[in-house]
Design an enzyme around this catalytic site. Sequence first.
Site, PDB file in Angstrom:
ATOM      1  N   ASP A  65     143.279  43.670  44.275  1.00  0.00           N
ATOM      2  CA  ASP A  65     142.903  43.921  42.892  1.00  0.00           C
ATOM      3  C   ASP A  65     141.863  45.021  42.770  1.00  0.00           C
ATOM      4  O   ASP A  65     141.116  45.290  43.697  1.00  0.00           O
ATOM      5  CB  ASP A  65     142.362  42.636  42.263  1.00  0.00           C
ATOM      6  N   GLU A 122     149.928  34.012  34.110  1.00  0.00           N
ATOM      7  CA  GLU A 122     149.540  34.098  35.510  1.00  0.00           C
ATOM      8  C   GLU A 122     148.037  33.855  35.560  1.00  0.00           C
ATOM      9  O   GLU A 122     147.243  34.654  35.078  1.00  0.00           O
ATOM     10  CB  GLU A 122     149.897  35.492  36.041  1.00  0.00           C
TER      11      GLU A 122
END
Lengths: 397, 256
Positions: free
Chosen positions: B57, B46
């Site tokens: 995140d 990824e």
Amino acid sequence: MIKSFSKPTEQGYYGDFGGAYIPEMLYQNVEHLRGNYLSISNDPQFQLEFDALLKDYVGRPTPLFLAERLSERFGSTIYLKREDLCHTGAHKINNTIGQILLAQRLGKKRIIAETGAGQHGVATATVCALKGIECIVYMGEKDIQRQAPNVARMKMLGAKVVPATSGSKTLKDATNEAIRDWINNPTDTHYIIGSVVGPHPYPDMVSRFQSVISKEMRAQLMEKTGSELPKRVIACVGGGSNAAGAFYHFLDEPGVDIVAVEAAGHGVHTGMSAATTQLGVPGILHGSKSIVMQTPDGQVVEPHSISAGLDYPGIGPMHANLYTSGRAIFMSATDEEALKWAFEISRVEGIIPALETAHAFAVLGQLGMKKDEVSVICLSGRGDKDLGTYMNAMNEQ
Amino acid sequence: MSRIKDLFERKKENVLNVYFTAGYPSLESTLEIMSALQDAGVDLIELGMPYSDPLADGPVIQESSLIALDNGMTIAKLFEQLKGFREKIHVPVVLMGYMNPVLQYGFEKFCADAAAVGIDGLILPDLPPLEFEQSHGAIVKKHALDFIFLVTPETSEERVRKLDGLSSGFLYAVSSSSTTGKEKNFDDVIAYLKRLRSYQLTNPVLVGFGIKDKETFGAVAPFANGAIIGSAFIKAISAGENPTSATQDFISAVLN
């Protein structure tokens, strides 16, 4: 259906702007709010409590003041909507009162907020103290250093001020940190956003709570001028909460000119500016599609304005639509012009305005105001918080 | 058949997907790390496209993104680097990133260029299903890319089924409502994964967020089709002088 400039579609769109561009981790929180904010805020019991607090705690209605010497100077009629007289010194508290009542009804036990200059942080800490609810305010590490008095106010009101140490350490990053907190605390926490930005329903919800400003203006204008409608309404715009409130009940009145004043910083094209509509392009920031200042590669850039409250690289989606549709006139004022007008208004009307507000006055000479026209300026906040900047300016003269 | 589908046909358990930020730790390290991940036995890569404001995140990935941006990484630069990467790298690769940079690049052009260099799928956490259904989904399909949606423990069964229906390749199960890089209580995660399994979804499920080593991988992967490691790997390659040996050391510690 008649197109409204003040109300978004069910999906939260104002023209092409708005929506809810959020990761799945935020969906449940935002959906819970979206599904309940209208039924709660339209409930008569809620409205009674909201109106009572605005009256007895905030001090509303705020006066609509005829600025005679200023009017004389421009050969026109200029009224000032005195949001600077609200408890805590600015319009920000209209929204935090609404959202704290909403949060209570949603069963939330913990409040988070972001703040730049600290005005929204103080307004949030204030209503949390009033209701005895835990309050955490995220503030950029740089802003904490620049805005010590407001940090002290928040602490005195019992809030916990958490420094945002990521990225550029300013408002944008404080907002990121607050959103992350919300992701990590999905059930007990309500996020009080301070401006008309963020995913749907925030822009609409905050606009509605701030719309009390233009609602009062209409009644006060009727009383003072015999007409509810002025020729124009003028307000400064960063994210755009005071402007949203001041414009709201005039947006669908085509005869009223809407004037939004952005912060040009050192000058629109100097690379040190926060004039989002002039420098930005359509993009997504903090959960909604709007106009965003960014690099050609889509990285959000750090804006500049002397006033921390206008120092934001985006603008609320309602304003983005007012700009692209041409419904509002967008102008800008530099740091220097804002400073000059902060001193002008202090000496001409005996009111020391916030630096943000001073931007709105700086365009008066460019509007071609006529003798029989009525203009209203939203005087969004008082200048106590900017005294340090004002003192430096006086020392330099 | 898509590379991702092919992977899950061959391997139904303990699939290891590793995330890292393109352009981190140095601008030119992207392909080196991808090769090292493949050689170390990673099943799926990824690749993060750095963004200034990565909301979903945590601090580790945000920091790696800011460094990658300082290094000069852009979407255009990344596609340039990826040209010809399929000569060496055969594991499926998905791009993960945020909508704003993709919109500036042009959504259609982005999908076309990603497919042209050999990318297999996309993860764009801030593209909501509503917009995906109304416009973007057709473009993704046209370029034969898989599209992976996220689900969380808070996502209702009805919505999980909807997101599963819109996804192809796999479904990304966030192990708790949280940003990346946080510690987790694995009992709750396992209960959640068992619940997802009971839905008998059409897509395989990979679980991410909070998985950092052999122990945590082993604790949750058996309850899904595999798991995703991100922040912990970023930390490992930031500490090491040599990205290849740091990658080998980290992955072999997870797998062996």
